[in-house]
Design a protein around this motif. Structure first.
Motif, PDB file in Angstrom:
ATOM      1  N   ASN A   3       0.842  -1.190   0.000  1.00 25.24           N
ATOM      2  CA  ASN A   3       0.000   0.000   0.000  1.00 25.24           C
ATOM      3  C   ASN A   3       0.883   1.248   0.000  1.00 25.24           C
ATOM      4  O   ASN A   3       1.881   1.304   0.704  1.00 25.24           O
ATOM      5  CB  ASN A   3      -0.911   0.018   1.222  1.00 25.24           C
ATOM      6  N   SER A   4       0.531   2.219  -0.809  1.00 25.69           N
ATOM      7  CA  SER A   4       1.295   3.460  -0.931  1.00 25.69           C
ATOM      8  C   SER A   4       0.365   4.535  -1.476  1.00 25.69           C
ATOM      9  O   SER A   4      -0.833   4.314  -1.605  1.00 25.69           O
ATOM     10  CB  SER A   4       2.477   3.261  -1.886  1.00 25.69           C
ATOM     11  N   TYR A   5       0.946   5.685  -1.842  1.00 26.99           N
ATOM     12  CA  TYR A   5       0.103   6.738  -2.426  1.00 26.99           C
ATOM     13  C   TYR A   5      -0.380   6.362  -3.826  1.00 26.99           C
ATOM     14  O   TYR A   5      -1.322   6.947  -4.337  1.00 26.99           O
ATOM     15  CB  TYR A   5       0.835   8.085  -2.443  1.00 26.99           C
ATOM     16  N   LYS A   6       0.238   5.354  -4.448  1.00 24.76           N
ATOM     17  CA  LYS A   6      -0.169   4.917  -5.789  1.00 24.76           C
ATOM     18  C   LYS A   6      -1.033   3.656  -5.776  1.00 24.76           C
ATOM     19  O   LYS A   6      -1.605   3.294  -6.785  1.00 24.76           O
ATOM     20  CB  LYS A   6       1.067   4.619  -6.636  1.00 24.76           C
ATOM     21  N   PHE A   7      -1.079   3.000  -4.647  1.00 25.24           N
ATOM     22  CA  PHE A   7      -1.777   1.711  -4.599  1.00 25.24           C
ATOM     23  C   PHE A   7      -2.364   1.480  -3.218  1.00 25.24           C
ATOM     24  O   PHE A   7      -1.713   1.725  -2.201  1.00 25.24           O
ATOM     25  CB  PHE A   7      -0.812   0.571  -4.935  1.00 25.24           C
ATOM     26  N   PHE A  62      -9.621  -0.506 -15.885  1.00 31.33           N
ATOM     27  CA  PHE A  62      -8.476   0.389 -16.106  1.00 31.33           C
ATOM     28  C   PHE A  62      -8.014   1.103 -14.831  1.00 31.33           C
ATOM     29  O   PHE A  62      -6.832   1.048 -14.502  1.00 31.33           O
ATOM     30  CB  PHE A  62      -8.788   1.406 -17.208  1.00 31.33           C
ATOM     31  N   PRO A  63      -8.887   1.769 -14.069  1.00 31.92           N
ATOM     32  CA  PRO A  63      -8.409   2.489 -12.881  1.00 31.92           C
ATOM     33  C   PRO A  63      -7.981   1.560 -11.742  1.00 31.92           C
ATOM     34  O   PRO A  63      -7.354   2.000 -10.786  1.00 31.92           O
ATOM     35  CB  PRO A  63      -9.595   3.354 -12.465  1.00 31.92           C
ATOM     36  N   HIS A  64      -8.287   0.294 -11.834  1.00 30.43           N
ATOM     37  CA  HIS A  64      -7.962  -0.658 -10.767  1.00 30.43           C
ATOM     38  C   HIS A  64      -6.677  -1.433 -11.026  1.00 30.43           C
ATOM     39  O   HIS A  64      -6.269  -2.235 -10.196  1.00 30.43           O
ATOM     40  CB  HIS A  64      -9.133  -1.615 -10.557  1.00 30.43           C
ATOM     41  N   ARG A  65      -6.068  -1.188 -12.166  1.00 25.43           N
ATOM     42  CA  ARG A  65      -4.784  -1.839 -12.474  1.00 25.43           C
ATOM     43  C   ARG A  65      -3.660  -0.944 -11.951  1.00 25.43           C
ATOM     44  O   ARG A  65      -3.563   0.222 -12.330  1.00 25.43           O
ATOM     45  CB  ARG A  65      -4.639  -2.057 -13.974  1.00 25.43           C
ATOM     46  N   PRO A  66      -2.814  -1.484 -11.071  1.00 24.49           N
ATOM     47  CA  PRO A  66      -1.757  -0.677 -10.440  1.00 24.49           C
ATOM     48  C   PRO A  66      -0.871   0.075 -11.428  1.00 24.49           C
ATOM     49  O   PRO A  66      -0.474   1.208 -11.166  1.00 24.49           O
ATOM     50  CB  PRO A  66      -0.942  -1.702  -9.649  1.00 24.49           C
ATOM     51  N   GLU A  67      -0.596  -0.519 -12.566  1.00 22.38           N
ATOM     52  CA  GLU A  67       0.308   0.110 -13.544  1.00 22.38           C
ATOM     53  C   GLU A  67      -0.295   1.333 -14.220  1.00 22.38           C
ATOM     54  O   GLU A  67       0.393   2.068 -14.926  1.00 22.38           O
ATOM     55  CB  GLU A  67       0.761  -0.914 -14.597  1.00 22.38           C
ATOM     56  N   ASN A  68      -1.580   1.605 -14.024  1.00 21.18           N
ATOM     57  CA  ASN A  68      -2.235   2.730 -14.692  1.00 21.18           C
ATOM     58  C   ASN A  68      -2.315   4.004 -13.849  1.00 21.18           C
ATOM     59  O   ASN A  68      -2.831   5.013 -14.320  1.00 21.18           O
ATOM     60  CB  ASN A  68      -3.640   2.327 -15.141  1.00 21.18           C
ATOM     61  N   TYR A  69      -1.793   3.990 -12.636  1.00 20.00           N
ATOM     62  CA  TYR A  69      -1.868   5.168 -11.770  1.00 20.00           C
ATOM     63  C   TYR A  69      -1.299   6.411 -12.453  1.00 20.00           C
ATOM     64  O   TYR A  69      -1.959   7.442 -12.530  1.00 20.00           O
ATOM     65  CB  TYR A  69      -1.144   4.920 -10.446  1.00 20.00           C
ATOM     66  N   ASP A  70      -0.070   6.342 -12.952  1.00 19.37           N
ATOM     67  CA  ASP A  70       0.572   7.513 -13.570  1.00 19.37           C
ATOM     68  C   ASP A  70      -0.180   7.984 -14.818  1.00 19.37           C
ATOM     69  O   ASP A  70      -0.281   9.187 -15.067  1.00 19.37           O
ATOM     70  CB  ASP A  70       2.033   7.215 -13.911  1.00 19.37           C
ATOM     71  N   LYS A  71      -0.727   7.056 -15.587  1.00 18.02           N
ATOM     72  CA  LYS A  71      -1.498   7.428 -16.780  1.00 18.02           C
ATOM     73  C   LYS A  71      -2.751   8.221 -16.391  1.00 18.02           C
ATOM     74  O   LYS A  71      -3.098   9.198 -17.037  1.00 18.02           O
ATOM     75  CB  LYS A  71      -1.906   6.174 -17.555  1.00 18.02           C
ATOM     76  N   ILE A  72      -3.404   7.803 -15.335  1.00 19.96           N
ATOM     77  CA  ILE A  72      -4.615   8.497 -14.874  1.00 19.96           C
ATOM     78  C   ILE A  72      -4.277   9.892 -14.378  1.00 19.96           C
ATOM     79  O   ILE A  72      -4.960  10.865 -14.714  1.00 19.96           O
ATOM     80  CB  ILE A  72      -5.326   7.675 -13.778  1.00 19.96           C
ATOM     81  N   GLN A  74      -1.732  11.804 -15.213  1.00 22.44           N
ATOM     82  CA  GLN A  74      -1.394  12.638 -16.365  1.00 22.44           C
ATOM     83  C   GLN A  74      -2.661  13.040 -17.136  1.00 22.44           C
ATOM     84  O   GLN A  74      -2.785  14.176 -17.570  1.00 22.44           O
ATOM     85  CB  GLN A  74      -0.416  11.903 -17.295  1.00 22.44           C
ATOM     86  N   PHE A  75      -3.577  12.119 -17.307  1.00 21.24           N
ATOM     87  CA  PHE A  75      -4.831  12.400 -17.999  1.00 21.24           C
ATOM     88  C   PHE A  75      -5.624  13.486 -17.270  1.00 21.24           C
ATOM     89  O   PHE A  75      -6.174  14.397 -17.884  1.00 21.24           O
ATOM     90  CB  PHE A  75      -5.649  11.110 -18.101  1.00 21.24           C
ATOM     91  N   LEU A  76      -5.674  13.400 -15.949  1.00 22.87           N
ATOM     92  CA  LEU A  76      -6.436  14.379 -15.165  1.00 22.87           C
ATOM     93  C   LEU A  76      -5.771  15.757 -15.153  1.00 22.87           C
ATOM     94  O   LEU A  76      -6.464  16.766 -14.947  1.00 22.87           O
ATOM     95  CB  LEU A  76      -6.623  13.865 -13.726  1.00 22.87           C
ATOM     96  N   LYS A  77      -4.487  15.824 -15.397  1.00 26.14           N
ATOM     97  CA  LYS A  77      -3.784  17.105 -15.441  1.00 26.14           C
ATOM     98  C   LYS A  77      -4.047  17.863 -16.729  1.00 26.14           C
ATOM     99  O   LYS A  77      -3.829  19.073 -16.793  1.00 26.14           O
ATOM    100  CB  LYS A  77      -2.271  16.896 -15.284  1.00 26.14           C
ATOM    101  N   GLN A  78      -4.482  17.156 -17.757  1.00 29.60           N
ATOM    102  CA  GLN A  78      -4.743  17.812 -19.047  1.00 29.60           C
ATOM    103  C   GLN A  78      -5.953  18.735 -18.924  1.00 29.60           C
ATOM    104  O   GLN A  78      -6.933  18.408 -18.262  1.00 29.60           O
ATOM    105  CB  GLN A  78      -5.007  16.772 -20.139  1.00 29.60           C
ATOM    106  N   VAL A  79      -5.873  19.856 -19.587  1.00 28.38           N
ATOM    107  CA  VAL A  79      -6.990  20.804 -19.551  1.00 28.38           C
ATOM    108  C   VAL A  79      -7.927  20.549 -20.693  1.00 28.38           C
ATOM    109  O   VAL A  79      -7.637  20.129 -21.718  1.00 28.38           O
ATOM    110  CB  VAL A  79      -6.459  22.254 -19.617  1.00 28.38           C
TER     111      VAL A  79
END
Length: 79
Positions: A3-7, A62-72, A74-79
């Motif tokens: 468990n961490s800030y990413k998982f 998709f949001p429940h796969r640990p490897e997708n944290y950084d992708k999500i 980055q996606f949310l940072k887009q305007v």
């Protein structure tokens, strides 16, 4: 995975596992932060209800796969 800030995995949740087929289920995005985006990174389906199109994410992992944290993030940072 620890468990961490990413998982975060909550095996004590009464709905766990809410999605089948994942060895590690990231509960951090239990409620998908991309739900209100018209286009998201997952694979939602749409159904019609009372003349409106409703986004249905029941089968999306998709949001429940640990490897997708950084992708999500980055996606949310887009305007």
């Amino acid at each position: 995975m620890e468990n961490s800030y990413k998982f975060f995995e909550n095996r004590d949740c009464r709905y766990f596992p809410c999605h089948k087929g994942l060895e590690e289920l990231n509960c951090l995005f239990c409620y998908c932060p991309m739900y209100f985006k018209e286009k998201c990174l997952g694979n939602p389906k749409y159904s019609e209800k009372e003349g409106r199109s409703i986004k249905v994410c029941t089968d999306c992992t998709f949001p429940h796969r640990p490897e997708n944290y950084d992708k999500i993030i980055q996606f949310l940072k887009q305007v």
